[in-house]
Design a protein around this motif. Structure first.
Motif, PDB file in Angstrom:
ATOM      1  N   ILE A 114       0.833  -1.206   0.000  1.00 59.96           N
ATOM      2  CA  ILE A 114       0.000   0.000   0.000  1.00 59.96           C
ATOM      3  C   ILE A 114       0.873   1.263   0.000  1.00 59.96           C
ATOM      4  O   ILE A 114       0.534   2.257  -0.658  1.00 59.96           O
ATOM      5  N   ARG A 117       1.728   1.648  -3.460  1.00 56.95           N
ATOM      6  CA  ARG A 117       0.601   2.135  -4.257  1.00 56.95           C
ATOM      7  C   ARG A 117       0.288   3.599  -3.972  1.00 56.95           C
ATOM      8  O   ARG A 117      -0.118   4.336  -4.891  1.00 56.95           O
ATOM      9  N   ILE A 118       0.458   4.039  -2.746  1.00 57.49           N
ATOM     10  CA  ILE A 118       0.283   5.471  -2.449  1.00 57.49           C
ATOM     11  C   ILE A 118       1.247   6.278  -3.296  1.00 57.49           C
ATOM     12  O   ILE A 118       0.873   7.274  -3.939  1.00 57.49           O
ATOM     13  N   ASP A 121       0.270   5.496  -7.288  1.00 56.03           N
ATOM     14  CA  ASP A 121      -1.043   5.939  -7.769  1.00 56.03           C
ATOM     15  C   ASP A 121      -1.292   7.426  -7.534  1.00 56.03           C
ATOM     16  O   ASP A 121      -1.927   8.089  -8.351  1.00 56.03           O
ATOM     17  N   HIS A 122      -0.805   7.941  -6.416  1.00 55.91           N
ATOM     18  CA  HIS A 122      -1.152   9.306  -6.031  1.00 55.91           C
ATOM     19  C   HIS A 122      -0.032  10.317  -6.236  1.00 55.91           C
ATOM     20  O   HIS A 122      -0.295  11.521  -6.279  1.00 55.91           O
ATOM     21  N   ALA A 160      -3.675   2.012   5.026  1.00 49.72           N
ATOM     22  CA  ALA A 160      -4.767   1.789   4.070  1.00 49.72           C
ATOM     23  C   ALA A 160      -5.810   2.899   4.154  1.00 49.72           C
ATOM     24  O   ALA A 160      -6.360   3.339   3.126  1.00 49.72           O
ATOM     25  N   TYR A 163      -4.422   5.851   2.229  1.00 49.74           N
ATOM     26  CA  TYR A 163      -4.544   5.629   0.783  1.00 49.74           C
ATOM     27  C   TYR A 163      -5.963   5.969   0.319  1.00 49.74           C
ATOM     28  O   TYR A 163      -6.161   6.665  -0.682  1.00 49.74           O
ATOM     29  N   THR A 164      -6.952   5.496   1.074  1.00 53.69           N
ATOM     30  CA  THR A 164      -8.356   5.692   0.695  1.00 53.69           C
ATOM     31  C   THR A 164      -8.769   7.160   0.830  1.00 53.69           C
ATOM     32  O   THR A 164      -9.533   7.675   0.000  1.00 53.69           O
ATOM     33  N   TYR A 167      -7.406   9.025  -2.053  1.00 54.07           N
ATOM     34  CA  TYR A 167      -8.247   8.670  -3.201  1.00 54.07           C
ATOM     35  C   TYR A 167      -9.556   9.468  -3.170  1.00 54.07           C
ATOM     36  O   TYR A 167     -10.036   9.946  -4.201  1.00 54.07           O
ATOM     37  N   SER A 294      -3.650  16.255  -2.168  1.00 54.96           N
ATOM     38  CA  SER A 294      -2.931  14.997  -1.962  1.00 54.96           C
ATOM     39  C   SER A 294      -1.601  15.235  -1.270  1.00 54.96           C
ATOM     40  O   SER A 294      -1.246  14.551  -0.301  1.00 54.96           O
TER      41      SER A 294
END
Length: 509
Positions: A114, A117-118, A121-122, A160, A163-164, A167, A294
């Motif tokens: 995660i 992915r942070i 993705d971000h 997590a 991350y959400t 998002y 972000s």
């Protein structure tokens, strides 16, 4: 840089080899026949045994067996449920250790993914930098993350949730996404009490950017969900708050904070550089007040977890593990802000080359730390003192099993402190789960003042009335005594049966 260019095609393969080696070490750690990797694992195991046996996870610390289940319930429930799925009982002690450590390996892998992915993705951290971040995040775990403790689940749920929430602001400002955020923060909180920091940080961020609608929704949703969970748990376990609030009042100890956190070699090598570099970027680039939501959310979350870790780390018994979430978020900030696009191409190339070398150097320090920690733990099994203690434990179990009068009404008290030759109790409290008195004795030892929830007078009555059939003591004796005149009462009411490898076994006369 010519060397780096030549190595670049093979770097991903080398990094994956490093990662596989780290995971292999972690798998070895799972199956170590050691009762305490870190953080008094046997305390958590005892509570899991209690839950499997009769469903009583939280009992009153003021009454025998004077158990203090320190943490909120989800991690215990998960382990107990897993054990039952595999048909295990509270007597399968080693298997319970394997289950808890296995879950934590999975949680650490998920957390690192995660974090990756942070960044990807971000914050558009891709390629080799993203791979370096993933492996560094996995290596940047402490012994408390390997042990049967709820820290890793807490960290995973908090990361997590972040991350959400990013998002939510970046792609999808819908209520369902916000509900997922609050559920994840609740998972963090109900894994370990320090999970409360995440909802505070998120509400604080919404307030800072004046997003009143989101702030109100977060407050209402968390109040409803947390309130429901706390009240439901209290209805099932009336002693819930006695344990999770009264049982963690260890008090403040600045000496412990300096000795075991601020001046530890790992904190000097990794913690301090990350803190200083993060604060430099925070001030130099004004990350809290400038940029998109972000960037600001990541910066505020990093700062919030740093402040929370530093305040709670003043508590007696705190460790460097408190900084794991901050360190992971600070790594994302450092990589994203350092390699941010620069319009001056020549200067950009020079900076990227320079920072690439520094980043790779820092990466290898983190990975070497990971290997060093894992190697130190795996060496436990070859410790000559530990091997002798295991043989001694087997003799103690044989002796007591042959003579124990009953499984109910009589107790075994392990008076083994963290300052003695035999501090880890070598599964003794777990083996004698049904007869164990004061299973989390070290909690009392680490408190800077007497815990108000603990039944000191009740313990003294049992001691004087002869309800404690065996005492497993240490040689030399621990400096900490639960009740006054312990040694005098022991000498007058008990007979020494066995003196072996730092253990003294006494039986009631």
């Amino acid at each position: 840089m010519t060397i780096l260019k030549k190595l670049r095609p093979s770097l991903p393969y080398l990094l994956m080899l490093l990662f596989i080696t780290l995971v292999s070490f972690r798998i070895i750690v799972i199956f170590l026949n050691v009762s305490d990797i870190a953080g008094m694992e046997q305390n958590v195991i005892y509570s899991i045994q209690q839950l499997i046996y009769d469903g009583k996870l939280y009992t009153s610390p003021s009454k025998a067996p004077f158990s203090i289940t320190q943490y909120t319930p989800i991690y215990y429930i998960l382990n107990a449920f897993t054990a039952k799925v595999f048909g295990l009982t509270e007597n399968n002690v080693y298997a319970l250790y394997y289950i808890g450590r296995s879950w934590n390996l999975l949680f650490n892998l998920a957390s690192s993914f995660i974090v990756y992915r942070i960044a990807k993705d971000h914050f558009q951290v891709i390629g080799l930098k993203a791979l370096l971040l993933f492996i560094a995040s996995f290596a940047l775990n402490f012994a408390h993350n390997f042990a049967v403790r709820p820290d890793s689940l807490h960290d995973l749920a908090g990361i997590a949730a972040l991350y959400t929430f990013i998002y939510y602001y970046k792609y999808n400002k819908r209520n369902i996404t916000l509900i997922v955020v609050v559920v994840l923060t609740a998972l963090a909180l109900f894994s370990k009490q320090s999970g409360i920091q995440f909802i505070i940080i998120f509400v604080g961020f919404s307030f800072l950017i004046r997003d009143w609608a989101t702030m109100v929704k977060l407050i209402v949703l968390s109040a409803l969900l947390y309130g429901t969970l706390f009240y439901s748990t209290y209805l099932v376990y009336p002693s819930f708050f006695e344990n999770i609030i009264g049982g963690v009042k260890n008090g403040i100890d600045v000496t412990n904070f300096v000795k075991y956190i601020l001046t530890r070699s790992i904190f000097i090598l990794i913690g301090w550089p990350l803190i200083f570099y993060f604060l430099y970027l925070l001030i130099a680039k004004n990350l809290i007040f400038k940029g998109n939501n972000s960037n600001r959310l990541l910066a505020i979350s990093s700062l919030g977890t740093l402040i929370f870790a530093s305040v709670t780390a003043l508590k007696m018994g705190a460790t460097t593990q408190y900084y794991v979430v901050f360190m992971n978020l600070a790594l994302i900030v450092a990589i994203h802000q350092t390699f941010e696009f620069n319009t001056f191409q020549k200067r950009r190339q020079f900076l990227l080359h320079k920072y690439s070398l520094v980043s790779i150097f820092c990466f290898f320090i983190i990975v070497l730390f990971g290997f060093y920690t894992l190697k130190s733990i795996t060496n436990f099994k070859n410790d000559p003192k530990l091997i002798l203690q295991k043989h001694a434990t087997a003799q103690i179990v044989k002796l007591i099993n042959a003579d124990l009068k009953s499984t109910k009404g009589k107790y075994i008290y392990s008076n083994l402190g963290t300052d003695t030759y035999a501090p880890s109790r070598q599964y003794l409290n777990n083996i004698y789960f049904k007869n164990c008195l004061i299973p989390q004795r070290d909690i009392l030892e680490y408190s800077t003042s007497k815990l108000e929830v603990f039944g000191y007078q009740e313990f003294e009555k049992l001691f004087k009335n002869g309800d404690i059939e065996y005492i497993i003591d240490s040689n030399p004796n621990s400096k900490y005594e639960v009740v006054k005149d312990f040694n005098e009462i022991k000498k007058s009411n008990y007979t020494l049966l066995l003196n072996i490898e730092g253990y003294l076994i006494y039986k009631i006369k």
